[in-house]
Design a protein around this motif. Structure first.
Motif, PDB file in Angstrom:
ATOM      1  N   ARG A 146       0.749  -0.993   0.079  1.00  0.00           N
ATOM      2  CA  ARG A 146      -0.025  -0.022   0.053  1.00  0.00           C
ATOM      3  C   ARG A 146       0.882   1.238  -0.017  1.00  0.00           C
ATOM      4  O   ARG A 146       1.707   1.235   0.759  1.00  0.00           O
ATOM      5  CB  ARG A 146      -0.988   0.118   1.443  1.00  0.00           C
ATOM      6  CG  ARG A 146      -1.880  -1.163   1.314  1.00  0.00           C
ATOM      7  CD  ARG A 146      -2.860  -1.294   0.279  1.00  0.00           C
ATOM      8  NE  ARG A 146      -3.979  -0.061   0.235  1.00  0.00           N
ATOM      9  CZ  ARG A 146      -4.792   0.243  -0.677  1.00  0.00           C
ATOM     10  NH1 ARG A 146      -4.890  -0.627  -1.713  1.00  0.00           N
ATOM     11  NH2 ARG A 146      -5.457   1.299  -0.490  1.00  0.00           N
TER      12      ARG A 146
ATOM     13  N   ALA B  33      -4.939   9.258 -11.051  1.00  0.00           N
ATOM     14  CA  ALA B  33      -4.221   7.897 -11.526  1.00  0.00           C
ATOM     15  C   ALA B  33      -2.782   8.168 -11.946  1.00  0.00           C
ATOM     16  O   ALA B  33      -2.064   7.418 -11.800  1.00  0.00           O
ATOM     17  CB  ALA B  33      -5.116   7.002 -12.286  1.00  0.00           C
TER      18      ALA B  33
ATOM     19  N   PHE C 281      -3.422   3.762  -2.569  1.00  0.00           N
ATOM     20  CA  PHE C 281      -3.604   2.758  -3.432  1.00  0.00           C
ATOM     21  C   PHE C 281      -2.583   1.671  -3.305  1.00  0.00           C
ATOM     22  O   PHE C 281      -1.507   1.400  -2.478  1.00  0.00           O
ATOM     23  CB  PHE C 281      -3.392   3.488  -4.825  1.00  0.00           C
ATOM     24  CG  PHE C 281      -1.971   4.068  -5.237  1.00  0.00           C
ATOM     25  CD1 PHE C 281      -1.017   3.209  -6.013  1.00  0.00           C
ATOM     26  CD2 PHE C 281      -1.309   5.106  -4.579  1.00  0.00           C
ATOM     27  CE1 PHE C 281      -0.114   3.619  -6.455  1.00  0.00           C
ATOM     28  CE2 PHE C 281       0.007   5.329  -4.844  1.00  0.00           C
ATOM     29  CZ  PHE C 281       0.853   4.433  -5.734  1.00  0.00           C
TER      30      PHE C 281
ATOM     31  N   GLN D  62      -0.473   8.551  -9.353  1.00  0.00           N
ATOM     32  CA  GLN D  62      -0.345   7.281  -8.565  1.00  0.00           C
ATOM     33  C   GLN D  62       0.838   6.629  -9.224  1.00  0.00           C
ATOM     34  O   GLN D  62       1.673   6.013  -8.784  1.00  0.00           O
ATOM     35  CB  GLN D  62      -1.593   6.620  -7.970  1.00  0.00           C
ATOM     36  CG  GLN D  62      -2.236   7.621  -7.077  1.00  0.00           C
ATOM     37  CD  GLN D  62      -3.587   6.807  -6.850  1.00  0.00           C
ATOM     38  OE1 GLN D  62      -4.052   6.128  -7.432  1.00  0.00           O
ATOM     39  NE2 GLN D  62      -4.357   7.205  -5.582  1.00  0.00           N
TER      40      GLN D  62
ATOM     41  N   ASP E 102      -2.568  -0.598  -8.658  1.00  0.00           N
ATOM     42  CA  ASP E 102      -4.174  -0.548  -8.595  1.00  0.00           C
ATOM     43  C   ASP E 102      -4.649   1.003  -8.251  1.00  0.00           C
ATOM     44  O   ASP E 102      -4.868   1.449  -7.133  1.00  0.00           O
ATOM     45  CB  ASP E 102      -4.713  -1.452  -7.281  1.00  0.00           C
ATOM     46  CG  ASP E 102      -6.121  -1.892  -7.249  1.00  0.00           C
ATOM     47  OD1 ASP E 102      -6.647  -1.680  -8.289  1.00  0.00           O
ATOM     48  OD2 ASP E 102      -6.451  -2.242  -6.065  1.00  0.00           O
ATOM     49  N   TYR E 103      -4.581   1.688  -9.261  1.00  0.00           N
ATOM     50  CA  TYR E 103      -4.869   3.110  -8.814  1.00  0.00           C
ATOM     51  C   TYR E 103      -6.181   3.416  -8.628  1.00  0.00           C
ATOM     52  O   TYR E 103      -7.147   2.684  -9.054  1.00  0.00           O
ATOM     53  CB  TYR E 103      -4.544   3.962 -10.233  1.00  0.00           C
ATOM     54  CG  TYR E 103      -5.089   3.323 -11.684  1.00  0.00           C
ATOM     55  CD1 TYR E 103      -6.319   3.895 -11.902  1.00  0.00           C
ATOM     56  CD2 TYR E 103      -4.233   2.219 -12.298  1.00  0.00           C
ATOM     57  CE1 TYR E 103      -6.905   3.435 -13.197  1.00  0.00           C
ATOM     58  CE2 TYR E 103      -5.104   1.900 -13.537  1.00  0.00           C
ATOM     59  CZ  TYR E 103      -6.153   2.417 -13.753  1.00  0.00           C
ATOM     60  OH  TYR E 103      -6.973   2.000 -15.064  1.00  0.00           O
ATOM     61  N   SER E 104      -6.483   4.605  -8.007  1.00  0.00           N
ATOM     62  CA  SER E 104      -7.656   4.983  -7.655  1.00  0.00           C
ATOM     63  C   SER E 104      -8.524   5.426  -8.950  1.00  0.00           C
ATOM     64  O   SER E 104      -8.054   5.832  -9.996  1.00  0.00           O
ATOM     65  CB  SER E 104      -7.704   6.315  -6.713  1.00  0.00           C
ATOM     66  OG  SER E 104      -6.933   6.110  -5.530  1.00  0.00           O
TER      67      SER E 104
END
Length: 326
Positions: free
Chosen positions: A58, A131, A66, A134, A119-121
């Protein structure tokens, strides 16, 4: 233009039928749409190669935490290993690590490289540039901590499908702005979404409500990502077809001729060539958007994965204590 590939047609019909059954004619919010899309695809991500290990991390960002998942194939040429950093598709609004789990494992196994999945927002809750921010944070984390995770951060390829291909190029452009593009060895770009603009021909011939991806769906995704004036407000980083593309690393572009985004993928390949980028492109006859998801039954999907894996291997050489090896 060839008729829809029969193997891929079976996949599309099954996913669409199951999705319609789960929706039951209801109007759904984004959370419900994501759940149903994942459930409809669940049988299609079963099977495939086993991994030696998988680790989840994380990471913090201004847009919230993310996820980052690292997949280690059973066979790796060297430790630490070069890596493919992959961004999943789904219009910036849907999908995630689980929907793309089998594809990630296939790439890791076939390339004998570690795969790092971001695993982008998701939009619309987290619109542009969440995204992309991130993505860059994840790449910076790999630069600092990759060795601890068994990754050789000197040799990183960026890849993605659809919206994920967009993010891969945008992340490379952000690194170029920072003078750090040498960190990226190659790009693997599966049927990318490069601009909000779709021609009338694409909408009418390949982007109807009967197709795997419609023009109306793409409009909705772009609106969720960039806002209601997406075509007007798109920037070179959100719509890389309009970016200055010089100095980008070698790029492999794969798409099908039955995809509403086929025109813009052809245009992106041409723009990369004009910018002096080493480009290899392959168009799959009768293949629609998202055709690689049909990997369990589709020869064309398996060929696309094999091409991508070979591209990654070619452009992420491994080093041993004695020097460069094949």
């Amino acid at each position: 233009m060839k008729a829809l590939d029969p193997q891929i047609r079976h996949f599309i019909e099954d996913v669409c039928r199951e999705g319609a059954r789960l929706r039951g004619g209801r109007q759904l919010d984004w959370a419900e749409r994501r759940l149903i899309a994942a459930q409809a695809r669940a049988p299609w991500r079963e099977g495939g190669p086993r991994m030696a290990a998988t680790r989840d991390y994380r990471l913090a960002s201004p847009h919230g935490e993310f996820g980052l998942r690292v997949l280690y194939p059973l066979v790796m040429e060297t430790r630490p290993s070069p890596a493919l950093v992959y961004f999943h598709g789904g219009g910036w609004c849907m999908f995630g690590l689980d929907t793309h789990d089998r594809l990630l494992r296939e790439y890791a196994d076939a390339s004998q490289r570690v795969v790092v999945a971001i695993d982008y927002s998701l939009a619309p809750e987290h619109p542009y540039p969440a995204a992309l921010d991130q993505a860059v944070i994840a790449l910076d984390w790999l630069q600092k901590h990759g060795a601890d995770a068994g990754i050789d951060a000197r040799h990183i390829a960026l890849g993605g499908d659809s919206a994920g291909a967009n993010l891969a190029v945008a992340a490379a452009l952000r690194l170029r702005q920072a003078g750090q593009l040498k960190r990226i060895s190659a790009l693997l770009l599966n049927y990318g979404a490069w601009t909000p603009a779709l021609s009338a021909v694409a909408r009418q011939s390949l982007g109807t409500s009967e197709d795997m991806l419609s023009g109306a769906e793409m409009d909705e995704f772009w609106t969720a990502y960039l806002g209601p004036e997406a075509e007007r407000t798109a920037s070179p980083l959100s719509a890389p077809l309009h970016a200055e593309l010089q100095d980008l690393p070698p790029a492999l572009l794969l798409w099908g001729d039955r995809d509403v985004l086929a025109e813009q993928n052809q245009a992106m390949a041409q723009r990369l060539v004009q910018a002096g980028v080493q480009v290899h492109a392959h168009v799959y006859p009768g293949a629609p958007h998202s055709f690689i998801e049909a990997m369990s039954i589709s020869d064309q999907a398996r060929d696309a994965i094999a091409r991508g894996a070979e591209w990654i291997r070619r452009h992420t050489p491994v080093f041993s204590s004695q020097g460069l090896s094949a």
